[in-house]
Every structure is written in C-alpha cells, then in structure tokens.
Design a protein around this motif. Structure first.
Motif, mmCIF file in Angstrom:
data_model
loop_
_atom_site.group_PDB
_atom_site.id
_atom_site.type_symbol
_atom_site.label_atom_id
_atom_site.label_comp_id
_atom_site.label_asym_id
_atom_site.label_seq_id
_atom_site.Cartn_x
_atom_site.Cartn_y
_atom_site.Cartn_z
ATOM 1 N N ASN A 43 75.663 36.163 66.628
ATOM 2 C CA ASN A 43 76.435 37.408 66.489
ATOM 3 C C ASN A 43 77.911 37.098 66.265
ATOM 4 O OD1 ASN A 43 74.358 39.164 66.695
ATOM 5 N ND2 ASN A 43 74.727 39.742 68.845
ATOM 6 N N ALA B 182 80.102 37.966 63.003
ATOM 7 C CA ALA B 182 81.261 38.855 63.087
ATOM 8 C C ALA B 182 82.463 38.261 62.357
ATOM 9 C CB ALA B 182 81.604 39.100 64.563
ATOM 10 N N ASP C 109 84.407 34.650 70.026
ATOM 11 C CA ASP C 109 84.709 34.539 68.586
ATOM 12 C C ASP C 109 86.083 35.108 68.345
ATOM 13 O OD1 ASP C 109 84.599 37.448 67.663
ATOM 14 O OD2 ASP C 109 82.643 37.242 68.705
ATOM 15 N N ILE D 207 85.014 44.697 68.789
ATOM 16 C CA ILE D 207 83.974 45.738 68.782
ATOM 17 C C ILE D 207 84.627 47.104 68.932
ATOM 18 C CG2 ILE D 207 81.928 46.605 69.985
ATOM 19 C CD1 ILE D 207 81.313 43.748 70.782
ATOM 20 N N LEU E 96 76.010 49.321 72.379
ATOM 21 C CA LEU E 96 75.771 47.922 72.081
ATOM 22 C C LEU E 96 74.414 47.429 72.585
ATOM 23 C CD1 LEU E 96 77.600 46.007 70.622
ATOM 24 C CD2 LEU E 96 78.368 45.127 72.813
ATOM 25 N N PHE F 77 69.835 49.273 67.958
ATOM 26 C CA PHE F 77 71.152 49.665 67.435
ATOM 27 C C PHE F 77 71.753 48.460 66.704
ATOM 28 C CE2 PHE F 77 75.743 49.435 67.775
ATOM 29 C CZ PHE F 77 76.089 50.577 67.079
ATOM 30 N N THR F 78 72.114 48.690 65.450
ATOM 31 C CA THR F 78 72.702 47.600 64.664
ATOM 32 C C THR F 78 73.669 48.174 63.639
ATOM 33 O OG1 THR F 78 72.214 45.726 63.224
ATOM 34 C CG2 THR F 78 70.778 47.636 63.010
ATOM 35 N N THR F 79 74.656 47.359 63.246
ATOM 36 C CA THR F 79 75.555 47.790 62.162
ATOM 37 C C THR F 79 75.305 46.948 60.918
ATOM 38 O OG1 THR F 79 77.228 46.260 62.954
ATOM 39 C CG2 THR F 79 77.380 48.526 63.755
ATOM 40 N N LYS F 80 74.298 46.064 61.050
ATOM 41 C CA LYS F 80 74.055 45.154 59.925
ATOM 42 C C LYS F 80 72.894 45.653 59.079
ATOM 43 C CE LYS F 80 75.351 41.650 63.188
ATOM 44 N NZ LYS F 80 74.780 40.756 64.163
ATOM 45 N N MET G 241 68.186 43.828 63.290
ATOM 46 C CA MET G 241 67.113 44.549 63.987
ATOM 47 C C MET G 241 67.636 45.329 65.188
ATOM 48 S SD MET G 241 63.516 42.905 63.573
ATOM 49 C CE MET G 241 63.170 43.185 65.244
ATOM 50 N N GLY G 242 68.809 44.909 65.648
ATOM 51 C CA GLY G 242 69.399 45.634 66.783
ATOM 52 C C GLY G 242 68.705 45.351 68.108
ATOM 53 N N GLY H 260 68.690 42.113 69.555
ATOM 54 C CA GLY H 260 69.241 40.920 70.190
ATOM 55 C C GLY H 260 69.895 41.187 71.535
ATOM 56 N N LEU H 261 70.917 42.029 71.556
ATOM 57 C CA LEU H 261 71.695 42.195 72.788
ATOM 58 C C LEU H 261 70.886 42.855 73.899
ATOM 59 C CD1 LEU H 261 75.267 43.042 71.493
ATOM 60 C CD2 LEU H 261 74.471 40.980 72.624
HETATM 61 P P1 ADP Z 1 71.733 42.661 65.415
HETATM 62 O O1 ADP Z 1 72.502 41.415 65.535
HETATM 63 O O2 ADP Z 1 70.353 42.497 64.964
HETATM 64 O O3 ADP Z 1 72.464 43.751 64.741
HETATM 65 P P2 ADP Z 1 72.418 42.844 68.207
HETATM 66 O O4 ADP Z 1 71.836 43.648 69.341
HETATM 67 O O5 ADP Z 1 72.505 41.405 68.419
HETATM 68 O O6 ADP Z 1 71.559 43.180 66.916
HETATM 69 O O7 ADP Z 1 73.822 43.419 67.951
HETATM 70 C C1 ADP Z 1 74.065 44.782 67.831
HETATM 71 C C2 ADP Z 1 75.349 45.097 67.183
HETATM 72 O O8 ADP Z 1 76.431 44.715 67.987
HETATM 73 C C3 ADP Z 1 75.571 44.351 65.925
HETATM 74 O O9 ADP Z 1 75.018 45.015 64.797
HETATM 75 C C4 ADP Z 1 77.101 44.311 65.831
HETATM 76 O O10 ADP Z 1 77.586 45.507 65.214
HETATM 77 C C5 ADP Z 1 77.559 44.344 67.245
HETATM 78 N N1 ADP Z 1 78.019 43.021 67.693
HETATM 79 C C6 ADP Z 1 77.314 42.132 68.403
HETATM 80 N N2 ADP Z 1 78.029 41.045 68.684
HETATM 81 C C7 ADP Z 1 79.264 41.218 68.144
HETATM 82 C C8 ADP Z 1 80.477 40.453 68.090
HETATM 83 N N3 ADP Z 1 80.578 39.227 68.649
HETATM 84 N N4 ADP Z 1 81.553 40.984 67.438
HETATM 85 C C9 ADP Z 1 81.443 42.219 66.882
HETATM 86 N N5 ADP Z 1 80.342 42.984 66.870
HETATM 87 C C10 ADP Z 1 79.257 42.519 67.513
#
Ligand code: ADP
Length: 665
Positions: free
Chosen positions: A565, A569, A600, A605, A613, A618-621, A625-626, A628-629
């Motif tokens: 992540n 970013a 990083d 964020i 988060l 939930f994802t912005t990519k 898949m949203g 991970g966290l």
């Molecule tokens: P994914 O990576 O599949 O999108 P995650 O749950 O890992 O799913 O992350 C969710 C969202 O959190 C990401 O889409 C991103 O927008 C935000 N994010 C996670 N880690 C960071 C980071 N280190 N800096 C900025 N945004 C982050």
C-alpha cells in the motif's frame, strides 16, 4: 394458564363469600339469642326473688297477727277488772303500732271498755264508732260461728285531720264453759301493718295491700319509679277475709345491661364480633396474597414455558426435581421420564462420557461452586444425536437461606457453533482470496523480474552456441557460460520460490520468531515491487529485540500488504524521492509489546478515505479489492494487538501495529 386460574378462582371466591356471610349471620343470631336469654334469665331471677320476698312479707304479717292475737287473749286472762284491763290494753297498744283500738264488748256487742292507740288522734272521732257497728256485728257473728278469731274486710275511715286510714276489724269471742260471754274487738291499721315490714324492703321495692281490681289500700315503699317493673302478689288468708299483698320492684330502666351476666355475655359477643371482623379482614388479606401468588405463579410459569433456555433443578443428591419444557425439548425426554432421575447417569448423558460427567457431578455435589460464566458439555438427544450445550449452574437457595440443590440453565449452542464455523471458514476463504489476488498482482512483477535472468540465460546460451559453432571451444569459456547460466537459473528459481513459499505456507500455529526473520521473508517480494516503482526500502531494527509470538504467515501478509500500500501510494509522477521505511522496536507504551511500523512519504490519507479505511471492499484503486486493511486489522486483533495509522510529516502515512513479545531471540 392465567385465565384458567382466574376461572377456577371465581366460583371458589363466591362460595367462600357465601360461607362467610352464613357464618356471620349465624354468629350474630347466636349472640342476640344469648343476650336475650341472659336478659330473660336475669328477669326470672329478679322475679323469683320478688316472689320470695312477697311470701316472706306475708308470713311476717301472719306471724305478727298471731302474736297480737295471743297478746289480746292474755288481756282477758284472770278476769281483770276494768282499770287493769285499760292499763294493760293501753300498754299493748303502745307496744303494737298496727293496733289502733281495742274494745271489750259484751255478748250484745255493747262496749264495756276500750282503749285507743297513743300514736294517732282518736280514729273514729269524725264518723263515730257507731257508724261501723254493722261491720263489728258481722265480724263478731262470724267469730262466734268459727269459735275463734275472725277478720273483717277492710274499710276506709276518714279522720279529723283530713286524711284517712284503711282499717280492718278483728273479733275474738270470749267464751266460758262453751258459752260466749263477750267479744274482744281489735282494729288494725293496714298502713301500719305494712310499715312494720320496713326494714326488710329494699329501696327499689314497694309493698301494698290491694283489692281485687288492683286498687291500693295501703302502700309502703315507693322510693323510686320508672324502668322495668316486676310484680308479685300473694294472698294473706285470714279467717273471714282475704287480703292481697302486692310487691313491686323497679329495675333501673336506662341500664342496657342490668346485671353482670348480661354485660359479660354482651362484652363477649362484642369481642366475638370484633374477632370475626378481624378474621374477615385477615381472610381478605390472605385472599389477596393468594391471588397475587397465583398471578406470580402464572407469570413465572408463562415465563418458563416461553424460555428457549433449558432449566433443570437438582437436589443435593443429584436427583432431578424440576425441568422446564425447553429442557425437555432439547433432550427429547418428557418431564416424567426425567424427574427423580440423575443419581446414576441421567438418560441424556452420552454413555461414552458418563464417567467423566459423574466425576464432574461429584465435584459439584461436594459443594464446589461452578464457574459463573458457565462451561461447555455435550448432551445426547433421545434419538442418539450428540449436541454441545453451555451450562450455567448456581446453588438453589430456599426461603430460609439453606441450599437445597442446584439450578442449571442450558443453552443449545449447536447453531452458535455452526455460525462460528461459517464465519471462520469465510474468514479463511477471504484471506486465501486476498492472498491469491496479491499473487496475481505479483505474477506481472514476477514476469518482469524473471525476464532478466531468462534474458541473461538466453544470451549466455546463444553465446555458447556461437562459440560451439565457430569451433573454437575453449572448455574454460563454455564452463564460464554454463556457470553464468546456472547462476541466472538459480536466481530465477529463488524468485519463484519466494512467491511459492508465501502462497504455500499455511501452518497456523503461533511461534516465537525473531522480527528480523519476518522482514527477511517478505523482502524479496517487497523488493520486486520496489524496483519496479523506483522505491528505496529502508529497514530499521532496534538492537536486542526479543522474538514476537505470532502466526508467521499471517503477520508476513500484513507486513507485505502495508508495504505494498505504501509503495503504491508513492507511485505518483510528482513524487520524486520514494522511500519506504520498515521499522521494528519495543512499544514505547508497553515493553511487553513489539511495535512494527511501515512509513511512506506519499500524499497521505484524506479524511473521507480515513473514515472507511478498514471497511471491507473499500478501495480507491481501479484494480484494488479493498480487503487488505480490514484483514490486516483482524489478524492483528486476533493476536491481541492493534493496528493504527497516522500521518507522518511532512507528508505521508505511517501504519503501526503491535504484537506480543516472546522470549529473547
Ligand atoms: P486495496 O489496497 O486493495 O485498495 P486496502 O484495504 O489495502 O485495499 O486499502 C484501502 C484503501 O486505503 C486504498 O485503496 C487506499 O486508498 C488507502 N490506503 C491504504 N494505504 C495507504 C497509504 N499508505 N497511503 C495512502 N492511502 C492508503
């Protein structure tokens, strides 16, 4: 249930009321009769006393008349001369007040001698003695006939003082050798006859001589009137006439309770009625308590019947004394089949576990208090199926505060188990999916990474071929080329193995592992991506770190996810210097924890992103898949630690998580 109770209660209530009314009426009637009887008894007592007094009075008068008669006869004793006769007669008159006049008459009724009472003016002054001559003649004739004393009827003599006197004549024939020589006539005052009774009379009594029609001839007494009057009449039979003696007695009229007996009976009656009232009140209170109790019982019953929790009570010997419907349903036996059971193995114990349960029961019955939060066990349904239950036990204390047994609540936890199993399976599936997704992502990196060794291998192979084709084949050159090829192949193999290891390793056990090893395991994969994105990876490990207790695979995945992540970013054209810092140190808050951080220097964020988060999916990519966290946080929390993030100045984000420290490395 409630209605049934109510219906049963109503007719009973009416019957009880009826009984109470009947009892009250009976007691009241009884009491009234008793008071009335007591009054009557008392009246009859008074009446008979009065009768006795009247009889006494008559006897008294009679004996006085007899004594007077003897005294009068004594006057003639020894043929006295006129002077002596007068003297003795006067003495007698002085002595006997009731005699007002004594006459000595010859056989032709002429007065030979006479004497009058000294207590009154001469009685016959007003009328003259001759006016009553006929009475005297009549009575003396009667006396002669009887050859003894005779009395005349009474008559009224008006006197000079305006008053009058009721008198009665008595004639005694004076006979000598059977021939009547003369008469002795004595005049009695009825009033004085009564007056001499004086001392015998009580103050509320009145005594009188009356005529047949009730007219009073002479009265004595009459001190108090009013109230209830009792009367008694007695006849005074005299030769020649009969007098009626009447005695009246007054009872104090306003007295409600004329004597002790009536008062006692009345007081007792009042006490009885009061007790009856109190009893009635007590009964009403009892009835109300009974009704409340019935309500409470019905409420309890309804509550027990509607419970899904099984309830069972046992006495101190382990016998089942109560089970609720939910318990019966749970084990498939009826209440009748269960009650009284349990000293040996109850039918719902699986036979293979009965020994263990018996030991447990012995410990419980020996008085050991079970854990408050309950314990798990396995029961057997009547059809043989085993199922898990959660048992919560508590001592059963009766109203006197004495323990009489144990009360247990049972929860069938089959469904709970199923849900737990489901969620665990889906959690595992999610994690596997996330891992596979990451692997897919890595495949492209892998191809990029493998390209280099493969290209090198290809070029070494081509070079070797060329050397062989040219015929110039120095074995040293060819060995060198082969060595390079082998080197490159090994390098490619390592890359593939690192991915393979990551995907394959599935053992879940917690182990004490040095933090360094965790980082080493993910670094090849992190570096793959770092190289592609032009990121510099920095590692900072505090000295003398102990091991951490964790599920290695999971924590590696968390680290990898956070690192990935962070690198993603920073993958923005305007960010020139791209540094990812992985740091491990003891937690500054608590030395028993080890803190990992991944920092990083990306754009940070945004607040609206920060809010969601950790929300799954939930994802912005575009290709994210949203997951991970949200998985990372679950993993860390399962280890007892926590995962947080904050912005790291001047820009960028740092994710920190903690894991429990293990023994020294
Ligand atoms: P994914 O990576 O599949 O999108 P995650 O749950 O890992 O799913 O992350 C969710 C969202 O959190 C990401 O889409 C991103 O927008 C935000 N994010 C996670 N880690 C960071 C980071 N280190 N800096 C900025 N945004 C982050």
């Amino acid at each position: 249930m409630l209605e049934r109770l109510g219906e049963r209660w109503r007719p009973q209530h009416w019957r009880r009321r009826l009984l109470w009314s009947a009892l009250t009426a009976l007691v009241l009637a009884l009491l009234l009769t008793l008071v009335w009887l007591a009054g009557r008894y008392e009246a009859s007592q008074v009446q008979s006393r009065l009768e006795r007094d009247a009889a006494d009075a008559v006897g008294d008068i009679r004996s006085r008349l007899t004594r007077n008669l003897q005294s009068l006869q004594a006057l003639q004793f020894g043929e006295p001369g006129p002077a002596r006769w007068s003297q003795e007669a006067t003495a007698l008159l002085r002595e006997r007040r009731e005699l007002v006049r004594i006459e000595w008459r010859d056989d032709h009724f002429n007065v030979l001698n006479q004497a009058g009472t000294p207590y009154r003016p001469p009685v016959f002054d007003r009328l003259g003695r001759d006016s009553v001559q006929s009475e005297v003649t009549q009575v003396c004739n009667a006396a002669r006939r009887l050859s003894g004393p005779a009395y005349s009827g009474s008559y009224f003599v008006p006197m000079t003082d305006g008053l009058g006197l009721e008198v009665m004549e008595m004639c005694l024939p004076l006979a000598s050798a059977g021939v009547v020589m003369g008469y002795l006539v004595a005049t009695y005052s009825l009033q004085d006859l009564l007056d001499d009774l004086g001392p015998q009379l009580t103050r509320s009594q009145e005594v009188s001589f009356t005529e047949g029609d009730g007219t009073r001839l002479a009265i004595r007494g009459n001190s108090r009137r009013g109230g209830r009057v009792f009367s008694a009449q007695h006849l005074l039979d005299l030769p020649g006439t009969t007098l009626v003696l009447r005695m009246d007695s007054w009872r104090g009229a306003p007295d409600l309770f004329p004597n002790v007996l009536t008062a006692l009976v009345t007081a007792m009656s009042i006490a009885l009625v009061a007790i009856l009232l109190l009893l009635g009140k007590d009964m009403r209170r009892r009835l109300k308590a009974e009704r409340d109790l019935a309500d409470a019982l019905a409420f309890r019953k309804a509550m027990e019947d509607s419970l899904v929790t099984g309830l069972r009570a046992r006495d101190l010997q382990g016998r089942i004394t109560y089970v609720n419907p939910a318990f019966c349903q749970m084990v498939g036996f009826t209440a009748e089949e269960l009650l009284g059971q349990g000293v040996q193995a109850p039918p719902y114990w699986p036979p293979e576990l009965a020994d263990e349960y018996r030991k447990r029961q012995e410990i419980r019955l020996a008085g050991n208090v079970p854990p408050r939060e309950g314990y798990e066990s396995v029961f057997m349904h009547k059809d043989g199926t085993r199922f898990p239950v959660l048992i919560i036990e508590a001592p059963l204390i009766n109203a006197q505060g004495v323990q009489t047994g144990w009360m247990s609540a049972f929860l069938d936890i089959r469904e709970q188990r199923r849900v737990e199993e489901l969620s665990r399976a889906s959690q595992e599936r999610l994690q596997a999916t996330a891992r596979l997704a990451m692997v897919g992502e890595m495949a492209s990196l892998l191809s990029h990474e493998l390209n280099q060794p493969l290209a090198a291998i290809a070029s070494y192979a081509t070079g070797t071929q060329n050397l062989l084709d040219q015929g110039a084949h120095s074995p040293a050159d060819i060995r060198l080329a082969m060595h390079r090829i082998a080197e490159q192949a090994e390098r490619a193999g390592k890359v593939i193995k690192s991915v393979h290891d990551f995907v394959r390793r599935r053992d879940q056990a917690r182990e004490a592992i040095a933090p360094r090893l965790l980082l080493d395991a993910i670094l090849p994969l992190v570096n793959l991506q770092a190289r592609k994105l032009g990121v510099q990876v920095q590692i900072r490990l505090a000295p003398d770190l102990p091991t951490v207790l964790c599920d290695r695979t999971m924590v590696e995945q968390v680290l990898l996810n956070l690192a990935r992540n962070g690198m993603q970013a920073m993958d923005q054209p305007e960010i020139r210097r791209r540094v990812l810092t992985l740091e491990v140190r003891r937690s500054p808050a608590d030395a028993r924890w080890i803190e990992f951080s991944v920092a990083d220097i990306g754009p940070g964020i945004a607040p609206e992103v920060a809010e969601q988060l950790f929300t799954p999916f939930f994802t912005t990519k575009a290709e994210g898949m949203g997951l991970g966290l949200s998985l990372c946080r679950t993993v860390i929390e399962q280890h007892g630690g926590n995962l947080v993030f904050e912005s790291s100045p001047p820009h960028g984000t740092v994710f920190r998580f903690t894991l429990p420290a293990g023994p020294a490395a």
